[in-house]
Design an enzyme around this catalytic site. Structure first.
Site, mmCIF file in Angstrom:
data_model
loop_
_atom_site.group_PDB
_atom_site.id
_atom_site.type_symbol
_atom_site.label_atom_id
_atom_site.label_comp_id
_atom_site.label_asym_id
_atom_site.label_seq_id
_atom_site.Cartn_x
_atom_site.Cartn_y
_atom_site.Cartn_z
ATOM 1 N N GLY A 102 0.739 -1.452 0.115
ATOM 2 C CA GLY A 102 0.059 0.050 0.028
ATOM 3 C C GLY A 102 0.786 1.239 0.047
ATOM 4 N N HIS A 103 0.340 2.398 0.579
ATOM 5 C CA HIS A 103 0.901 3.638 0.399
ATOM 6 C C HIS A 103 2.415 3.477 1.186
ATOM 7 C CE1 HIS A 103 0.488 8.112 0.202
ATOM 8 N NE2 HIS A 103 0.985 8.056 1.681
ATOM 9 N N PHE A 104 2.249 3.080 2.372
ATOM 10 C CA PHE A 104 3.464 3.095 3.311
ATOM 11 C C PHE A 104 4.326 1.900 2.866
ATOM 12 C CE2 PHE A 104 1.052 5.757 5.796
ATOM 13 C CZ PHE A 104 1.908 6.809 6.221
#
Length: 481
Positions: A258-260
């Protein structure tokens, strides 16, 4: 068994009343990596990366105003321009004049503002889920950007903070709860939600700047590593691939996370970053003419930046002899040449270099030429003026001929020809206040003067090498007011 664990220090820098907190680790030599964090997190998001790489590379991670441990005055006005102002002041206060930037999320619009303001600072980019293209904005991102202020408060709650870490991941059990828990602690401090609301409302101004940042990428072509989590709910995979339009030589890696992305895929990502930094910070550079005034200045600057420098004088290499050049520079990543001499040594050397370097397996050359071939006005070169100093005429004509040879060559060598100001290349240390451009007329300051110190000129030469700028072009450099 030797186990290398870096020491991470922590401190504050005052920037116009903002007390900027930062983490720092690694050796002092080489090009630093400036780590620019995202939202709703802060520099602590890079702690594991700093542990992984800090024994080999210098890493610096500040907290922005409104984030982490950084302290701001009550009247601070939150916008991306102001955050960039503070980060610009932080970089200056830390004495960073050349570095690689890690851009994550908010680090993209902040870092790209720094890049357009100070292109000379940027040795390379690591882009991780930091969007700069409209096709990278998801429907959720577009809705958030368009949302009114009263609709944003729900974004700053623990469930949303946690979801930004876990959404899109393949193995959520690898995501430590410490990150979102600490983020929420900072979000719940007095005034922090107001700061985040102001930045969310300002985000549309980042989108308006996308064309400007894309133009900067096309013009400067910084070495770039792109890392992306394809499950990012805000910044989609097409945004990662869009960078390749403007940076066709960039290296792209997309992960099923995901984003991180660092939270789940640090074991895969950290080696990619290390390899990228190694390429930017540890070039093997042969400097022909390293015993001369300019050659020695360039050698010192390159060595100070952590490059492996091989200084070569006339006793080490005959710049007009193919076999001598090939033997001397084989195994290097690049060659810088600063020579002069009788019997057309300079143009003969230019021809020999263009022929020998491909045989030696070296494709990058920065040739320190003269300023006499610059034009005072279109079609009128300084060297052709009747007032041109007679004692410099032979060398200036030789350097002019060398430029003609480079421009007419079909050699695969990626050469750059450097011209200093035609008169005022003056002794002096590096100030960092200089500009370099591909052009045939001198760069001048606001007073109409064209001058540069030998320290700044040497820095501009090494900049050109590190950034891969001015390929098959003549460029000049001069001080700016």
């Amino acid at each position: 068994m030797t186990i290398q664990i870096p020491r991470i220090s922590h401190g504050y820098v005052d920037v116009a009343g903002v007390r900027v907190f930062y983490r720092e680790t690694g050796p002092e030599d080489g090009i630093p990596l400036l780590l620019l964090h995202g939202v709703p997190t802060a520099s602590h998001q890079f702690s594991r990366l700093m542990d992984a790489l800090g024994s080999r590379y210098r890493l610096i991670a500040p907290d922005y105003p409104g984030f982490g441990h950084t302290e701001t005055p009550d009247d601070f006005v939150y916008s991306f321009d102001r955050l960039a102002d503070v980060m610009e002041g932080f970089v200056t206060a830390k004495g960073l004049d050349r570095f690689v930037m890690y851009l994550f999320d908010f680090g993209g619009p902040i870092g790209l503002r720094l890049a357009t303001r100070h292109p000379e600072w940027i040795a390379g980019l690591i882009v991780q889920n930091a969007n700069a293209y409209e096709e990278g904005l998801s429907g959720l991102a577009l809705d958030t950007i368009a949302a009114p202020a009263d609709a944003l408060d729900g974004m700053f709650t623990l469930p949303v903070t946690r979801s930004q870490y876990e959404s899109g991941t393949t193995r959520p059990e690898l995501i430590a709860p410490d990150g979102w828990t600490l983020d929420q602690h900072f979000l719940d401090l007095p005034g922090r939600k107001d700061a985040q609301r102001a930045l969310a409302l300002d985000y549309k101004n980042n989108v308006a700047l996308y064309p400007q940042w894309q133009a900067w990428l096309r013009e400067h072509r910084p070495p770039t590593l792109i890392i992306w989590g394809r499950g990012d709910a805000f910044f989609t995979e097409p945004g990662a691939r869009a960078y390749l339009r403007d940076l066709p030589d960039a290296e792209l890696h997309v992960f099923d996370t995901g984003h991180f992305a660092l939270e789940e895929n640090l074991p895969e990502i950290a080696p990619l970053i290390a390899e990228f930094l190694e390429r930017q910070t540890r070039m093997k550079v042969a400097i022909i003419g390293a015993t001369g005034n300019l050659g020695s200045a360039v050698a010192r600057e390159a060595a100070a930046r952590g490059h492996h420098v091989t200084p070569l004088g006339s006793n080490d290499v005959d710049v007009t002899d193919l076999a001598s050049i090939t033997d001397a520079v084989a195994g290097h990543d690049a060659v810088i040449v600063s020579v002069k001499g009788p019997e057309q040594l300079v143009p003969r050397g230019a021809r020999a270099l263009l022929e020998a370097l491909p045989v030696a397996g070296v494709n990058r050359l920065v040739f320190l030429g003269g300023g006499g071939s610059l034009e005072s006005e279109p079609g009128k070169r300084f060297v052709d003026s009747p007032d041109f100093p007679a004692q410099y005429l032979e060398t200036a004509l030789d350097q002019t001929e060398a430029l003609r040879i480079f421009r007419g060559s079909a050699s695969p060598v990626e050469w750059s020809y450097a011209s200093p100001p035609p008169v005022h290349l003056v002794p002096g240390d590096k100030t960092g206040s200089y500009l370099a451009e591909a052009r045939d007329t001198p760069l001048t300051d606001e007073a109409g003067d064209s001058r540069i110190t030998t320290g700044d000129y040497a820095a501009a030469i090494v900049d050109t090498l590190e950034t891969g700028s001015f390929i098959r072009e003549r460029f000049t450099a001069a001080a700016v007011s």
